[in-house]
Design an enzyme around this catalytic site. Structure first.
Site, mmCIF file in Angstrom:
data_model
loop_
_atom_site.group_PDB
_atom_site.id
_atom_site.type_symbol
_atom_site.label_atom_id
_atom_site.label_comp_id
_atom_site.label_asym_id
_atom_site.label_seq_id
_atom_site.Cartn_x
_atom_site.Cartn_y
_atom_site.Cartn_z
ATOM 1 N N ARG A 24 0.826 -1.204 0.000
ATOM 2 C CA ARG A 24 0.000 0.000 0.000
ATOM 3 C C ARG A 24 0.864 1.260 0.000
ATOM 4 O O ARG A 24 0.626 2.202 -0.766
ATOM 5 C CB ARG A 24 -0.932 -0.006 1.209
ATOM 6 C CG ARG A 24 -1.812 1.220 1.314
ATOM 7 C CD ARG A 24 -2.808 1.143 2.457
ATOM 8 N NE ARG A 24 -2.175 1.091 3.778
ATOM 9 C CZ ARG A 24 -2.821 1.310 4.914
ATOM 10 N NH1 ARG A 24 -4.116 1.571 4.889
ATOM 11 N NH2 ARG A 24 -2.191 1.253 6.070
ATOM 12 N N GLU A 70 -18.697 4.846 -2.413
ATOM 13 C CA GLU A 70 -17.915 4.111 -3.401
ATOM 14 C C GLU A 70 -18.601 4.012 -4.762
ATOM 15 O O GLU A 70 -17.935 4.042 -5.805
ATOM 16 C CB GLU A 70 -17.577 2.713 -2.875
ATOM 17 C CG GLU A 70 -16.560 2.699 -1.740
ATOM 18 C CD GLU A 70 -17.190 3.011 -0.382
ATOM 19 O OE1 GLU A 70 -18.430 3.173 -0.303
ATOM 20 O OE2 GLU A 70 -16.427 3.081 0.615
ATOM 21 N N HIS A 121 -6.642 -3.573 1.647
ATOM 22 C CA HIS A 121 -7.339 -4.418 2.626
ATOM 23 C C HIS A 121 -7.958 -5.644 1.953
ATOM 24 O O HIS A 121 -9.051 -6.087 2.295
ATOM 25 C CB HIS A 121 -8.430 -3.625 3.360
ATOM 26 C CG HIS A 121 -7.922 -2.461 4.151
ATOM 27 N ND1 HIS A 121 -7.403 -1.328 3.562
ATOM 28 C CD2 HIS A 121 -7.847 -2.254 5.495
ATOM 29 C CE1 HIS A 121 -7.036 -0.465 4.501
ATOM 30 N NE2 HIS A 121 -7.285 -1.005 5.681
ATOM 31 N N ARG A 179 -2.730 -4.609 3.413
ATOM 32 C CA ARG A 179 -2.814 -3.458 4.308
ATOM 33 C C ARG A 179 -1.477 -3.168 4.981
ATOM 34 O O ARG A 179 -0.936 -2.083 4.880
ATOM 35 C CB ARG A 179 -3.891 -3.682 5.372
ATOM 36 C CG ARG A 179 -4.028 -2.532 6.362
ATOM 37 C CD ARG A 179 -5.108 -2.805 7.385
ATOM 38 N NE ARG A 179 -5.263 -1.704 8.321
ATOM 39 C CZ ARG A 179 -4.557 -1.571 9.439
ATOM 40 N NH1 ARG A 179 -3.649 -2.487 9.774
ATOM 41 N NH2 ARG A 179 -4.749 -0.536 10.233
#
Length: 343
Positions: A24, A70, A121, A179
């Site tokens: 990430r 989203e 994630h 993550r």
């Protein structure tokens, strides 16, 4: 009020981000570098946290925060892409593949628009947040969409190469990230080509095909354990799920006793499903899938603990490889002990 960070300061922070060890952080640093070089590259945020400091503070004209919405995020990305912008959409994998699926399908994939959906994630990497944030079905969903390229890196270094390669691909791209930090994978001098698997270890007895950070590390660890027992296991990093490297899969099917797939995803529809489909069509052989069992996770825990409790660990990979070689059923027990599920 201070002005935007200097180029030197930005470069320093980008280097620091990469040292975090997470894909990430490596992605965010790479995105900023790409956007600085090309004003068409925009960052679309969904209140992910940190991007407003890392990206907006440097390139405010190329940053839009759509909030925790989203579906709207995907539609806005599609609209921008239709004007020549190259948007990178930032959200969590569970939300990109479920909450916003209709917009991804109709607004983005249907129109073959160059939207890069970067989903963090993924799998069980948000283990402590529970089933609402787990993404065990996203590979199955995204690889079923026409025009969609689907990729997941093995570590931070491969993330950098993957994001650079994805930036100018035609059509939409789904990049699946974790993550937290994971150990790096030794790639040697291997480059990165979309749709071409990377051989991390040669072997003639059984082939282990893995995708994602922990699965690749588990595959390599399992191969070492198998070597100690006289079993020669090849390991392939299948960083691109779609288009799948069918040539590499067929080669593995024909040159070893069978294939074990390893993934941070449900057993249904992900890497294992893609490999099994290719083998069934081109070179029938035995395929055993190591993935998250068909159940919601009921207890909190770290990423690695959640995977182990769900059926994904070096132990499970070793057992599956031995089962392939012996021709027997794989009867490894999914242990759900307090130790494994503790955070």
């Amino acid at each position: 009020m201070s002005g935007p960070p200097s180029a030197h300061g930005t470069a320093r922070r980008a280097a620091e981000d990469r040292q975090d060890g997470s894909d990430r952080a490596a992605y965010r640093a790479t995105l900023l570098e790409l956007a600085r070089a090309d004003s068409r590259i925009w960052c679309l945020d969904s209140d992910m946290g940190g991007l407003e400091k890392q990206f907006e503070a440097v390139l405010p004209q190329q940053y839009v925060d759509l909030g925790i919405a989203e579906a709207n995020l995907m539609s806005v990305a599609a609209a921008l892409a239709g004007t020549g912008i190259l948007p990178f959409v930032n959200t969590m994998a569970a939300f990109a593949s479920a909450r916003a699926l209709e917009q991804v399908k109709i607004d983005i994939a249907y129109h073959r628009l160059p939207v890069r959906i970067v989903a963090t994630h993924s799998g069980l990497s948000a283990g402590h947040l529970g089933p609402t944030h787990h993404a065990q079905q996203d590979l199955a969903v995204m690889r079923s969409l026409p025009n969609m390229t689907v990729m997941t890196p093995a570590d931070a270094a491969e993330t950098v190469r993957m994001v650079n390669a994805a930036a100018y691909l035609p059509g939409p791209v789904y990049i699946r990230l974790g993550r937290g930090p994971t150990d790096p994978v030794h790639h040697g001098d291997a480059g990165f080509t979309v749709g071409e698997a990377v051989e991390l270890r040669a072997g003639g007895d059984v082939t282990i095909i893995a995708a994602g950070s922990y699965p690749v590390l588990f595959a390599l660890e399992a191969a070492e354990q198998l070597a100690e027992q006289g079993i020669d296991a090849a390991v392939l990093n299948m960083h691109t799920i779609k288009p799948l490297d069918v040539t590499a899969v067929v080669r593995a099917a024909g040159s070893t006793a069978g294939i074990v797939t390893v993934e941070d995803h449900a057993l249904l529809g992900g890497l294992g499903g893609a490999v099994a489909e290719a083998v069934a069509e081109h070179e029938p052989t035995r395929v055993l899938r190591v993935g998250v069992r068909d159940a919601f996770s009921s207890k909190p825990g770290s990423h690695r603990a959640q995977l182990s409790a769900g059926g994904v660990s070096p132990h499970h990979v070793v057992a599956a490889a031995k089962a392939v070689l012996s021709g027997r059923s794989c009867t490894t027990t999914v242990h759900n002990t307090a130790k494994e599920t503790a955070s």
